[in-house]
Structure formats: structure tokens, C-alpha cells
Design an enzyme around this catalytic site. Structure first.
Site, PDB file in Angstrom:
ATOM      1  N   ASP A 339     -10.718 -60.475 -37.184  1.00  0.00           N
ATOM      2  CA  ASP A 339     -11.045 -59.944 -35.864  1.00  0.00           C
ATOM      3  C   ASP A 339     -12.466 -60.314 -35.454  1.00  0.00           C
ATOM      4  O   ASP A 339     -13.341 -60.519 -36.280  1.00  0.00           O
ATOM      5  CB  ASP A 339     -10.846 -58.420 -35.828  1.00  0.00           C
ATOM      6  CG  ASP A 339     -11.586 -57.695 -36.933  1.00  0.00           C
ATOM      7  OD1 ASP A 339     -11.563 -58.205 -38.066  1.00  0.00           O
ATOM      8  OD2 ASP A 339     -12.174 -56.634 -36.679  1.00  0.00           O
ATOM      9  N   GLU A 340     -12.645 -60.378 -34.161  1.00  0.00           N
ATOM     10  CA  GLU A 340     -13.937 -60.673 -33.537  1.00  0.00           C
ATOM     11  C   GLU A 340     -14.538 -61.978 -34.059  1.00  0.00           C
ATOM     12  O   GLU A 340     -15.720 -62.057 -34.381  1.00  0.00           O
ATOM     13  CB  GLU A 340     -14.882 -59.483 -33.710  1.00  0.00           C
ATOM     14  CG  GLU A 340     -14.349 -58.262 -32.967  1.00  0.00           C
ATOM     15  CD  GLU A 340     -15.162 -56.991 -33.161  1.00  0.00           C
ATOM     16  OE1 GLU A 340     -15.416 -56.323 -32.146  1.00  0.00           O
ATOM     17  OE2 GLU A 340     -15.521 -56.672 -34.305  1.00  0.00           O
TER      18      GLU A 340
END
Length: 534
Positions: A339-340
Site C-alpha cells: 500500500d501507498e
């Protein structure tokens, strides 16, 4: 003694709301719980009038002979009931000619079960019989039986009966095979007893996967042999410098076994290539400049917490972590984060996840990652966690079209760390970056409508996520998770046409006394008609 009670015969399906008759006995015992008062909503319910089952001191729990799975379910039921009832409830082998009195866990044989997680539950005056074709179905049937017994069944001390179940039949199976709960133990550590308590509660509502977020910038929470600084340095603290700690491998194994004994499979998340500040603070060689970072205790993700993607030490670490976690975890998936990371050049991201996927495969597991990693992971056999539209959408859809599966966890509806109400003064805990979410909000969404263009048959199921930046301890975690997690449980289990807020809120309200008896902290949401005193 089995008691025959006076009532009215009623045949219903789960899509019909009916008034329930009063089921009392000549001794004035409390009424039986209606078969319709179950969360998640069963597929089909048929009530038998004038019939109820009362669990008595002389009853036993029976399991199909030669089946370790049936025996495991029987042992779980017996252990659950012995404390509040005080009954011996021996576990016995079910033979073909027997007509047992008590509780029967029957694996295989003649039944109307058509799904690996499905079950058929029959209640007569003599016995409660749960039939299924697989272990998961038996445990789902047990979760239903638990809700049909009086709420005091959740007590940990001996309590007076009666222990009555309304007569009838439930046939049931889930809409989705994946119904998950993600618990973040990285931002603020939750010790083993707290995780066990969380498992107990999610298992009551047929959540079948516990996704443990073990690693993040603020904390490394699992012992890795030959890499001791990961927990010594990386696990010493948390957000704000508080709630440090970690699981030894023995403790983690204990959690995995505890979950499995309740029908829940653990999926560990090991993170990368972002959210790895704790590792980078533990070993200088993992940093591109060879220098260890200072530990990070900030609230937001660390801007420095990114692995050096072309460094062999990175993949030496990940091989050790994935290998040891895989050996400790019998479930099919390892979650690898991702994620991110959308600001990492696509080619670099693809190269990283290609290497990580090979490590996951090498250690006998399937890869699972956040939607940011979709397209970078090989589609075949992979699973993607969707949390917000507008991030990597095209690659999520392409991976799904190529055979990958998607778990729907939209942050606006299923992130349990979001506040119920931004204006509530009693809620200093919780986030609001994805908005606020009432209990009705947590129920009022459809998995198939979250990402336009996603093939509906690619949806593996649903997941609720509980991030712990603002949470200190299990009581605060429970307060945010419950009752909203029950909404997600029903969305994942019941078919779409059965979803109805007005009937759900009534069934949800009936869970209040059960949660209270189990000493589970929960938010008494004003949009739910909780019984007096719950």
C-alpha cells in the site's frame, strides 16, 4: 428432561419478517431465541411449532466417527457449554444406528448442503443436529447454534438454565468464501490475550479470516530468527512512543492454532516496500546509505520507511521473513503489503513484487496485497485488497480479468477505525480521513458497486480493517469494531437480496446482551434499538 412447549407452527424464509410466538414452559423458564434472530442472516429458516430442545445434564456431544474435523467441532462445542451449564457433556462417537440425545456434529451423509461452508441445523425435542460436508460448515453451524442458545451461554461461570433451542431447521451457506477482519497490531501492539479475545468475537459471526497486520513503520511485531534487532529495536515502541511489544514465534503459533480451533484462518501481513521504517531502524544494511534510521513513532506513515529496492540485503530479509512466517502459518495466503507505493515508478514496483511473488511461491503460499500492488503481482492465484477507488483502478481490473481475485474493503464503509460521528465528544479515538461511518453506513454498501468495471465474479469476499494509530488496548478496539463488524459479516454472508437495514437492526440489537455477557465492549449506536440494560 426434554420439554415440549406450546407454540405456533411457522414456516419462513430468511427474506420474510415475522412476529415470533412466546415460547415458555410450565416451569416459567425463559423463552427460546427465535431461529430468525441470527447474524448473519441465514438463507432459509423453518420453525417447528410445539417443539424445543432443552440441553440437560445427561446429554452428550456426538461427532462422526473417524473424522478429526467433526471431533474438533464437537470438542469446541462441549468446551463452550461446560462452563456456563456445569454439565459434563462428554464427546462421543456417532454410530450409524444411534439416535442420540444432545448435540450432534455430523460430517457428510445425507443432507441438503450444497456448499463447502454450508450447513443444515435441525432442532427436535431430542437433539440439535448440525450436518455439513466440510469442517468449515460444521463451525458455521456451531456459530449459529451459539446464537440460538440463551445469551448467558457466553458466561464463564456456572449459571442456572434452562438451555433451550427453538425447534425447526436452518439451511445456510455464504455468499462469499472470504469474510475477513484485519487487525493492526503494528501501530500499537495488542498482546496475545487481546488478539484471542478478538478472534472469539469475530468467530461468533462467521468471519473466517483474521488478517494480522504485523509490520509497519512504528513497530515490528513478530520474532524472526537470526534477525533479533527487528523486534529488539523495531518492536520496542509504537505511535507516540507507546504500546511496544512483539510476538515470539511460539506466541504467534498459539494465536494461529487458537483461531483455527474456532474456524478462523490467520493471514499474516509482512509489508513492503513502504511502511518498513521499523526494519530500517533495526539494521543499517537495509538502508541505501548503510546507516540505520532512528525509530519512528509518528502518527502518519514515515516518509523514510521505504526499502532499498535494488539491494540484495532487502531480499535476504524478505526471504527470511516470508519463509519463517510461511512455516508458522498453515493458511494459504501471505499478505505482502504494497500500500501507498503508487509514487514508486511502475517498473521498479513491478520488479520488486515479481521477486516477492517468487519468494511467496517458493515457500508454498499464495500472494495477497493491497490494491496499490495490483498488476505488479502475478494475477494467477493472487488476491488484491481494494480499499479506495481512484488508486490503480485499471491494474486492479486487469488483474481481475486475468484471473486474480479481489477482496472488497472500501475504507468509507469497512475501516472500523473511522469515527462513528465526528461530533461525538466521547470519541477522541478513531480517524476520519475516509469520513465517518454510522452502523447504518457500515451496512449500506454493495461489494459489486465499489469499482466500476470490476468483474463481479472476481470478488472473493469482504474485509473490515481496524487500524490502531488512535487505539490503546482491546476495549477501545472493540468499541470501534463492534457492532459495525457485524454489518460487514452479514454483507459477506447473506445474498444481496436479503440485505435490509430495518430487519438487520432488530437482529443486531439482539446481539447486545450476548456481547455484554461475553464482556465485549461495543458502541451502543443510537440507530439500533438495543434492549433495555444491554
Amino acid at each position: 428432561m426434554k420439554v415440549t412447549i406450546v407454540g405456533v407452527a411457522v414456516a419462513i424464509t430468511a427474506s420474510v419478517t415475522v412476529a415470533t410466538a412466546s415460547f415458555g414452559s410450565s416451569s416459567g423458564a425463559e423463552d427460546a431465541t427465535p431461529l430468525t434472530q441470527v447474524v448473519p442472516k441465514p438463507v432459509s429458516v423453518r420453525t417447528t411449532g410445539n417443539v424445543a430442545f432443552d440441553l440437560d445434564r445427561g446429554d452428550a456431544v456426538y461427532a462422526t466417527g473417524g473424522s478429526a474435523d467433526a471431533k474438533a467441532a464437537a470438542e469446541f462445542v462441549a468446551g463452550l457449554l461446560r462452563k456456563p451449564t456445569g454439565f459434563a457433556l462428554p464427546v462421543r462417537t456417532l454410530t450409524g444406528s444411534a439416535k442420540p440425545e444432545g448435540i450432534v456434529l455430523a460430517l457428510g451423509g445425507a443432507n441438503k448442503v450444497t456448499h463447502a461452508e454450508g450447513y443444515q441445523l435441525d432442532v427436535t425435542s431430542k437433539a440439535v443436529t448440525i450436518q455439513a460436508d466440510a469442517r468449515a460448515g460444521l463451525f458455521n453451524g456451531v456459530a449459529t447454534l451459539r446464537q440460538l442458545l440463551p445469551a448467558k451461554v457466553e458466561r464463564q461461570q456456572r449459571t442456572a438454565g434452562p438451555w433451550r433451542v427453538q425447534g425447526g431447521r436452518i439451511t445456510d451457506q455464504p455468499r462469499y468464501g472470504y469474510r475477513g477482519a484485519m487487525l493492526d497490531v503494528a501501530r500499537h501492539f495488542l498482546p496475545e490475550p487481546d488478539v484471542r479475545k478478538y478472534i472469539d468475537t469475530i468467530a461468533r459471526y462467521k468471519i473466517n479470516y483474521l488478517h494480522l497486520h504485523l509490520i509497519d513503520d512504528q513497530g515490528w511485531r513478530l520474532e524472526i530468527k537470526d534477525w533479533p534487532e527487528l523486534t529488539k529495536t523495531g518492536g520496542a515502541s509504537g505511535v507516540g512512543g507507546m504500546n511496544g511489544g512483539f510476538f515470539t514465534q511460539e506466541q504467534y503459533t498459539s494465536i494461529v492454532r487458537y483461531a483455527w480451533a474456532r474456524g478462523v484462518t490467520v493471514i499474516p501481513e509482512v509489508e513492503g516496500p513502504a511502511h518498513m521504517h521499523a526494519a530500517l531502524a533495526s539494521y543499517g544494511k537495509l538502508n541505501c546509505d548503510g546507516k540505520a534510521l532512528e525509530p519512528y513513532t509518528g502518527f502518519v506513515p514515515s516518509p523514510e520507511g521505504r526499502l532499498c529496492l535494488d539491494d540484495p540485503d532487502t531480499y535476504e530479509l524478505m526471504d527470511a521473513v516470508i519463509g519463517q512466517v510461511a512455516a508458522l502459518t498453515p493458511g494459504p495466503y501471505i499478505h505482502v503489503g504494497g500500500d501507498e507505493t503508487q509514487d514508486i515508478p511502475e517498473a521498479d514496483r513491478d520488479a520488486y513484487f515479481t521477486k516477492i511473488a517468487k519468494l511467496v511461491e517458493k515457500h508454498g503460499k499464495k500472494i495477497y496485497g493491497w490494491q496499490d500492488a495490483a498488476g505488479s503481482m502475478p494475477a494467477a492465484g493472487s488476491m488484491t485488497g481494494f480499499w479506495a477507488a481512484g488508486i490503480n483502478d485499471d491494474r486492479v481490473i486487469a488483474a481481475a480479468e486475468a484471473g486474480g481475485k479481489v477482496v472488497m474493503a472500501p475504507s468509507a464503509h469497512t475501516y472500523l477505525d473511522m469515527k462513528y460521528d465526528e461530533t461525538a465528544p466521547e470519541y477522541p479515538i478513531g480517524n476520519s480521513w475516509a469520513g465517518t461511518s454510522t452502523v447504518e453506513d457500515s451496512y449500506g454498501w454493495k461489494p459489486e458497486e465499489q469499482l466500476a468495471g470490476l468483474p463481479e465474479n472476481a470478488i472473493a469476499g469482504v474485509e473490515s480493517a481496524l487500524w490502531t494509530e488512535t487505539i490503546f488496548g482491546i476495549r477501545q478496539a472493540e468499541d470501534l469494531a463492534f457492532p459495525r463488524l457485524l454489518s460487514v459479516a452479514e454483507i459477506g454472508w447473506a445474498k444481496a437480496s436479503a440485505h435490509d437495514w430495518n430487519t438487520f437492526r432488530e437482529r443486531l440489537a439482539a446481539q447486545g446482551p450476548r456481547l455484554r455477557e461475553a464482556r465485549v465492549n461495543y458502541y451502543q449506536a443510537p440507530d439500533v434499538p438495543w434492549p433495555l440494560g444491554s
